[in-house]
Enzyme design. Structure first.
Site, PDB file in Angstrom:
ATOM      1  N   LYS A 191       0.910  -1.322  -0.116  1.00 58.36           N
ATOM      2  CA  LYS A 191       0.139  -0.068   0.101  1.00 58.36           C
ATOM      3  C   LYS A 191       0.924   1.091   0.083  1.00 58.36           C
ATOM      4  CE  LYS A 191       0.400   1.331   4.211  1.00 58.36           C
ATOM      5  NZ  LYS A 191       0.926   2.711   4.917  1.00 58.36           N
ATOM      6  N   THR A 248      -3.946   5.423   3.384  1.00 60.00           N
ATOM      7  CA  THR A 248      -2.510   5.936   2.804  1.00 60.00           C
ATOM      8  C   THR A 248      -2.890   6.693   1.488  1.00 60.00           C
ATOM      9  OG1 THR A 248      -1.599   4.027   3.868  1.00 60.00           O
ATOM     10  CG2 THR A 248      -0.294   5.333   2.803  1.00 60.00           C
TER      11      THR A 248
HETATM   12  O1  LIG Z   1       2.772   7.899   6.541  1.00 64.55           O
HETATM   13  P1  LIG Z   1       2.680   6.671   5.689  1.00 64.55           P
HETATM   14  O2  LIG Z   1       2.536   6.879   4.285  1.00 64.55           O
HETATM   15  O3  LIG Z   1       4.050   6.096   6.137  1.00 64.55           O
HETATM   16  O4  LIG Z   1       1.417   5.598   6.236  1.00 64.55           O
HETATM   17  C1  LIG Z   1       1.290   5.379   7.817  1.00 64.55           C
HETATM   18  C2  LIG Z   1       0.521   4.082   7.731  1.00 64.55           C
HETATM   19  O5  LIG Z   1       1.096   3.065   7.332  1.00 64.55           O
HETATM   20  C3  LIG Z   1      -0.848   4.444   7.493  1.00 64.55           C
HETATM   21  O6  LIG Z   1      -1.743   3.329   7.961  1.00 64.55           O
END
Ligand SMILES: O=P(O)(O)OC[C@H](O)CO
Ligand SMILES: NC(=O)c1ccc[n+]([C@@H]2O[C@H](COP(=O)([O-])OP(=O)(O)OC[C@H]3O[C@@H](n4cnc5c(N)ncnc54)[C@H](O)[C@@H]3O)[C@@H](O)[C@H]2O)c1
Length: 332
Positions: A191, A248
């Protein structure tokens, strides 16, 4: 009150420390820097990573891993994926003999192409029933603010998963259990790469139809990889799959999406890196390992290939997008 070690006092380690304390544990955070530990101990705040969030008095911090790990029978690993092995090698002899581990990392190790629970098993020698992964739509800032959210605690041992579910449950944080560690870890890693491509599209000025297409086709390629590695397809319809993908790919709080947006606006990798304020955007490195893993397994991941081309091969986002749209037509 059980004592839990959280190894890493970045944004997610600190937010998870707060959740565990709210749920009744005594929490000791390992911080790399003296000033972070000092701020937590003296002002109950991690000013660098979660400014304005007041931590409970039952959260303390130390830069000494021996002090943090001593007496901690549950150990939460909250350092970025690519630095996990190096850190864990230094900590392994300090673990309590009966300690269990919970990984928060969302990435695939470059080089070895291992999931993080596999890295943990290799370094510590722990059996799978002692290693859990926590993954879901959990932007650290929102969780630290106490906004309601759910997550998944995955472990092959259902009893351990249920015990951890209890330890992480608060009125605002609702963990579900799952035995599909592979699916949860793959969903959490892919993701970030899809959030990068959504950010790139946003930076290019593209709208909601494009976004929905990327999220949906991103889920399709993540599921293909997960299933090829032995995951349960249904995990990708859950919180650690679709749930985390939506959070995300759409949130301005996401480091990966923000990083992608800057690339889409024409900034260089270095400029986009500066904007993350020293925090990790896991997808930038994991797109390389996920691409290799997919190629090794014979799984098609066109969006991951595209992100890799833009991030690491000097690919032009517009040209890459045109090529993606010209791929041969196929059934859904
Ligand atoms: O800030 P990111 O893109 O690392 O995403 C944070 C978390 O994994 C969201 O679930
Ligand atoms: N922040 C979130 O919202 C969030 C939510 C869910 C999962 N995660 C995942 O949790 C993991 C940790 O992320 P984070 O957001 O806390 O990261 P961060 O960049 O905010 O903090 C990383 C922490 O690890 C420490 N660290 C130790 N060794 C390091 C090294 N060699 N290089 C860099 N940092 C090192 C840093 O000092 C810092 O305390 C990542 O895999 C991330 O994908 C993050």
């Amino acid at each position: 009150m059980a004592r839990v070690a959280v190894m890493g006092a970045g944004s997610w380690g600190t937010a998870v420390g707060k959740v565990l304390a709210d749920a009744g544990s005594e929490v000791v955070l390992w911080a790399r820097r003296d000033e972070v530990a000092l701020g937590i101990n003296e002002r109950h705040c991690n000013e660098k990573y979660l400014p304005g969030i007041v931590l409970p008095a039952t959260v303390t911090a130390s830069t000494d891993p021996a002090e943090v790990l001593s007496g901690s029978h549950e150990v939460v690993l909250a350092v970025p994926s690519q630095s996990l092995r190096g850190n864990l090698e230094k900590w392994v002899d300090l673990l309590e003999p009966d300690a269990g581990v919970i990984s928060l990392a969302k990435g695939i190790e470059t080089g070895s192409l291992m999931r993080i629970s596999e890295v943990v098993a290799e370094v510590t020698g722990l059996t799978a029933d002692k290693i859990a992964a926590l993954s879901g739509p959990n932007l650290a800032r929102e969780i630290a603010e106490g906004q309601p959210a759910a997550t998944v605690i995955a472990c092959t041992d259902v009893d351990r998963a249920a015990r951890l579910q209890d330890a992480f449950s608060t009125p605002n944080f609702r963990p579900y259990t799952n035995t599909d560690v592979v699916g949860c870890e793959i969903g959490g890693s892919t993701k970030n790469v899809i959030a990068l491509v959504c950010g790139i599209a946003t930076g290019m000025g593209l709208g909601d139809n494009t976004m929905a297409t990327l999220v949906t086709r991103g889920l399709a390629e993540s599921t293909r990889l997960g299933v090829a590695l032995g995951a349960n397809q249904m995990t990708f319809a859950g919180l650690a799959g679709l749930g985390d993908l939506v959070a995300t790919c759409t949130s301005p709080l996401s480091r990966n999406r923000t990083f992608g947006e800057r690339l889409g606006r024409g900034e260089t990798l270095e400029q986009a890196q500066e904007a993350t304020n020293g925090q990790v955007a896991e997808g930038v490195k994991s797109c390389t390992s996920i691409r290799s893993l997919a190629r090794q397994m014979g799984v098609e991941m066109p969006l991951t290939e595209a992100v890799h081309e833009i991030c690491h091969e000097g690919g032009d986002a517009v040209e890459v997008a045109v090529r993606l749209m010209r791929r041969s037509t196929k059934p859904e």
